[in-house]
Write an enzyme that holds these catalytic residues in place. Structure first.
Site, short mmCIF file in Angstrom:
data_model
loop_
_atom_site.label_atom_id
_atom_site.label_comp_id
_atom_site.label_asym_id
_atom_site.label_seq_id
_atom_site.Cartn_x
_atom_site.Cartn_y
_atom_site.Cartn_z
CB ALA A 19 -0.93 -0.01 1.21
NE ARG A 289 -8.16 -17.03 4.13
CZ ARG A 289 -7.22 -16.23 3.68
NH1 ARG A 289 -7.04 -15.04 4.23
NH2 ARG A 289 -6.44 -16.59 2.69
C1 LIG Z 1 2.36 -14.64 5.73
C2 LIG Z 1 1.29 -13.87 5.03
C3 LIG Z 1 0.79 -14.31 3.81
C4 LIG Z 1 -0.22 -13.60 3.15
N1 LIG Z 1 -0.67 -14.04 1.94
C5 LIG Z 1 -1.62 -13.32 1.28
C6 LIG Z 1 -2.08 -13.71 -0.01
O1 LIG Z 1 -1.65 -14.72 -0.57
N2 LIG Z 1 -3.03 -12.94 -0.61
C7 LIG Z 1 -3.55 -11.81 -0.02
O2 LIG Z 1 -4.40 -11.12 -0.60
N3 LIG Z 1 -3.10 -11.41 1.20
C8 LIG Z 1 -2.17 -12.13 1.85
N4 LIG Z 1 -1.75 -11.71 3.08
C9 LIG Z 1 -2.23 -10.41 3.60
C10 LIG Z 1 -1.54 -9.28 2.84
O3 LIG Z 1 -0.22 -9.66 2.57
C11 LIG Z 1 -1.55 -7.96 3.63
O4 LIG Z 1 -2.85 -7.65 4.08
C12 LIG Z 1 -1.04 -6.82 2.78
O5 LIG Z 1 0.18 -7.15 2.17
C13 LIG Z 1 -0.87 -5.57 3.62
O6 LIG Z 1 -0.15 -4.61 2.88
P1 LIG Z 1 0.14 -3.21 3.53
O7 LIG Z 1 1.00 -2.46 2.59
O8 LIG Z 1 -1.11 -2.58 3.99
O9 LIG Z 1 0.97 -3.54 4.87
P2 LIG Z 1 2.39 -4.28 5.04
O10 LIG Z 1 2.83 -4.96 3.81
O11 LIG Z 1 2.28 -5.08 6.29
O12 LIG Z 1 3.41 -3.07 5.26
C14 LIG Z 1 3.33 -2.23 6.39
C15 LIG Z 1 4.68 -1.54 6.56
O13 LIG Z 1 4.54 -0.51 7.56
C16 LIG Z 1 5.73 -0.45 8.31
N5 LIG Z 1 5.46 0.15 9.62
C17 LIG Z 1 4.66 -0.34 10.60
N6 LIG Z 1 4.69 0.49 11.65
C18 LIG Z 1 5.50 1.54 11.33
C19 LIG Z 1 5.93 2.71 12.04
N7 LIG Z 1 5.55 2.98 13.30
N8 LIG Z 1 6.79 3.56 11.40
C20 LIG Z 1 7.21 3.30 10.13
N9 LIG Z 1 6.84 2.19 9.43
C21 LIG Z 1 5.99 1.34 10.03
C22 LIG Z 1 6.17 -1.92 8.41
O14 LIG Z 1 7.55 -2.00 8.68
C23 LIG Z 1 5.79 -2.47 7.04
O15 LIG Z 1 6.86 -2.42 6.13
C24 LIG Z 1 -0.74 -12.42 3.75
C25 LIG Z 1 -0.24 -11.97 4.97
C26 LIG Z 1 0.76 -12.69 5.62
C27 LIG Z 1 1.27 -12.18 6.94
#
Ligand SMILES: Cc1cc2nc3c(=O)[nH]c(=O)nc-3n(C[C@H](O)[C@H](O)[C@H](O)COP(=O)(O)OP(=O)(O)OC[C@H]3O[C@@H](n4cnc5c(N)ncnc54)[C@H](O)[C@@H]3O)c2cc1C
Length: 540
Positions: A19, A289
């Site tokens: 994101a 799920r």
């Molecule tokens: C093992 C696993 C497998 C998955 N497989 C799937 C799948 O096959 N298909 C699917 O649709 N979804 C899957 N999911 C869910 C999906 O991956 C996540 O919901 C999605 O990637 C979230 O993306 P994001 O960018 O919102 O957050 P994230 O990718 O979690 O990134 C958040 C970032 O914010 C940073 N951060 C946090 N707090 C702070 C702070 N205080 N200051 C600065 N930086 C900070 C973190 O370091 C991290 O890099 C999976 C999740 C997991 C854990």
């Protein structure tokens, strides 16, 4: 400690998962200067890089699908609680993001030139695109990182832990934090800020999280005056690996095998059991799920579980050729762990995996705090009470792009950077006093409490017990605030995580106690039925 450093940009993006990276790219594409900050490495922390397989999207080539079918399935899975505008955005704009990722070279699996789609539970047709052999998350992250490298308007800052948002007259004007390797305070002024910090599953003992999934974004947003929605809905992934010991592989890696081969989910007596709980299994991977989690936990509690308290997952009926075709090199990694799927079933059990709740935003990804936006798993509402497989990566990319667009637009029209060049200096707690207080140990205690009393099954008594324990932990940590900063101070990080995790845990437990019914991922043993009067979201 050196003097605090001050930085500025039109748009600040906090968190560099799918994101955050997409938000930064979109904001830059719309002419904004961007700082992309992450508490770990850019594009290598959080959930995105760990995603195993599915990305749900209604690609309509040859009339195969339409976003409205995806939307209907998403609403159904959400048990009446999806925010319709957010769910629609996810489904309607998913195809554009997935095709853009394709053009950027992510490498979606193809067959005869067409992007392949797997059937996943809760979807009415094959709808999940993927990069094969557990490579979806790494490929998505690598593709976005490569785009960042080619975008000079984006300044990337890793190891920058954001601890609070800066406000001026109720408007978000940046953030405060510290640089982990040096301990230095950093303040960032921005005209618009985006929270893209992912979810909270580290709150639980059995989780698929990395260390940085402690719910930071919820705490940051809430402290700044934004609302949180649906916080009681924590998704447990039913078939997280339980036994035998598996090293160097992700605990949710059985998902892709089930998509391709079905597999059989069996109780301790090696009997199929999902039908007893209203589901279907018989070698097909179709139960959602929430239902599968419920069935496994209940079956184990009734003394019919596998030896370690879960269920058996068996692919023993599959031929070597089928297993090899489905798993590719993963079969060799399993062999290195002593696992031969033709000769043995493995044990699985639910594991905290995703959070449906989060920061409340409108379809522009704007919170109610001017200048503050959110994206990805940090946002609540799109998936209601239960998320469909594959919707989370799509959500990260779609909401990221929308937040980047909105934040860049806000920074041009309403941003306040000229008015206030520098935010105040961050107050960085420093290293541990010699008090004997061990925050890492308290985090484990919190995780055990959350697992036991705020996990897949909840009761009034358990939730009240959890809230009391959380209050105790908050009192303890307040009495042991660390004082001075130093480089790579993990005790400070633990203290900050405990602070954040107890705040967020309290919100989850309170919302769960208030919801006196069972719906989707929220199951109350004392209120086992779904109650139509509760077909509404709770906002904190
Ligand atoms: C093992 C696993 C497998 C998955 N497989 C799937 C799948 O096959 N298909 C699917 O649709 N979804 C899957 N999911 C869910 C999906 O991956 C996540 O919901 C999605 O990637 C979230 O993306 P994001 O960018 O919102 O957050 P994230 O990718 O979690 O990134 C958040 C970032 O914010 C940073 N951060 C946090 N707090 C702070 C702070 N205080 N200051 C600065 N930086 C900070 C973190 O370091 C991290 O890099 C999976 C999740 C997991 C854990």
């Amino acid at each position: 400690m050196q003097d605090p450093q001050h930085l500025s940009a039109d748009v600040l993006v906090i968190g560099a998962g799918g994101a955050g990276m997409y938000a930064a790219l979109e904001a830059a594409r719309r002419g904004a200067s961007v700082i992309l900050a992450d508490r770990s490495l850019i594009g290598r922390g959080g959930a995105t890089v760990m995603a195993q397989m599915t990305v749900a999207v209604a690609l309509d080539d040859e009339g195969a699908d339409h976003w409205e079918h995806h939307y209907a399935d998403t609403l159904k899975a959400g048990r009446g609680l999806c925010d319709p505008a957010l769910a629609q955005l996810l489904c309607e704009e998913g195809p554009a993001r997935i095709r853009e990722m394709d053009a950027w070279g992510v490498g979606w699996a193809r067959e005869a030139g067409r992007i392949k789609r797997a059937q996943a539970p809760g979807h009415d047709r094959p709808r999940c695109v993927y990069v094969d052999f557990l490579n979806t998350g790494p490929a998505v992250s690598k593709t976005l990182r490569a785009r960042l490298n080619a975008t000079p308007e984006i300044r990337r800052i890793g190891d920058l832990h954001i601890t609070s948002l800066a406000l001026d007259d109720g408007q978000c004007v940046g953030a405060l934090g510290f640089h982990v390797p040096t301990g230095d305070s950093i303040s960032i002024s921005s005209k618009a800020s985006i929270i893209a910090t992912g979810g909270l599953t580290r709150l639980y003992q059995r989780n698929s999280a990395s260390l940085n999934m402690a719910g930071d974004g919820y705490a940051l947003a809430h402290a700044a005056g934004a609302e949180l929605v649906d916080m009681e809905f924590v998704q447990f992934f039913p078939i997280g690996h339980l036994a035998p010991r598996l090293i160097g592989m992700d605990p949710i890696m059985w998902d892709p095998f089930r998509y391709k081969l079905g597999g059989r989910l069996l109780n301790g007596a090696r009997e199929e059991f999902l039908h007893k709980y209203g589901g279907v299994d018989d070698g097909k991977y179709v139960a959602t799920r929430d239902l599968a989690t419920y069935a496994i936990v209940k079956e184990a509690a009734a003394g019919r579980g596998s030896p370690h308290g879960g269920a058996w997952l068996s692919f023993e009926h599959c031929s070597e050729a089928e297993l090899r075709a489905a798993g590719g090199p993963v079969i060799d990694r399993l062999a290195a762990n002593g696992i031969d799927l033709r000769r043995q079933a493995i044990e699985v059990a639910p594991i905290a995996h995703y959070h449906m709740g989060g920061v409340k935003v409108d379809a522009r990804m704007a919170t109610r705090v001017p200048g503050l936006f959110a994206a990805g798993e940090a946002v609540g509402g799109a998936n209601g009470a239960n998320r469909l497989s594959g919707n989370a990566i799509t959500e990260a990319l779609v909401f990221g792009a929308r937040a980047g667009e909105s934040a860049a637009g806000f920074s041009k029209k309403d941003g306040t950077r000229g008015k206030r060049e520098e935010t105040r200096t961050a107050e960085v707690p420093g290293h541990h006093t010699a008090s004997g207080f061990n925050a890492a140990e308290r985090i484990e205690a919190l995780q055990a409490t959350m697992q036991q009393d705020v996990g897949p099954f909840r009761t009034e008594a358990g939730l009240t017990r959890a809230l009391e324990r959380i209050q105790d932990l908050r009192r303890e940590l307040a009495a042991h605030r660390p004082r001075t900063g130093k480089p790579f101070d993990t005790t400070v990080l633990d203290w900050l995580d405990l602070d954040t995790m107890t705040r967020v845990a309290e919100v989850v437990a309170r919302a769960a106690r208030a919801r006196t019914e069972s719906r989707g991922a929220h199951q109350r043993e004392d209120f086992p039925a779904m109650d139509p009067r509760w077909e509404r979201s709770q906002v904190v």
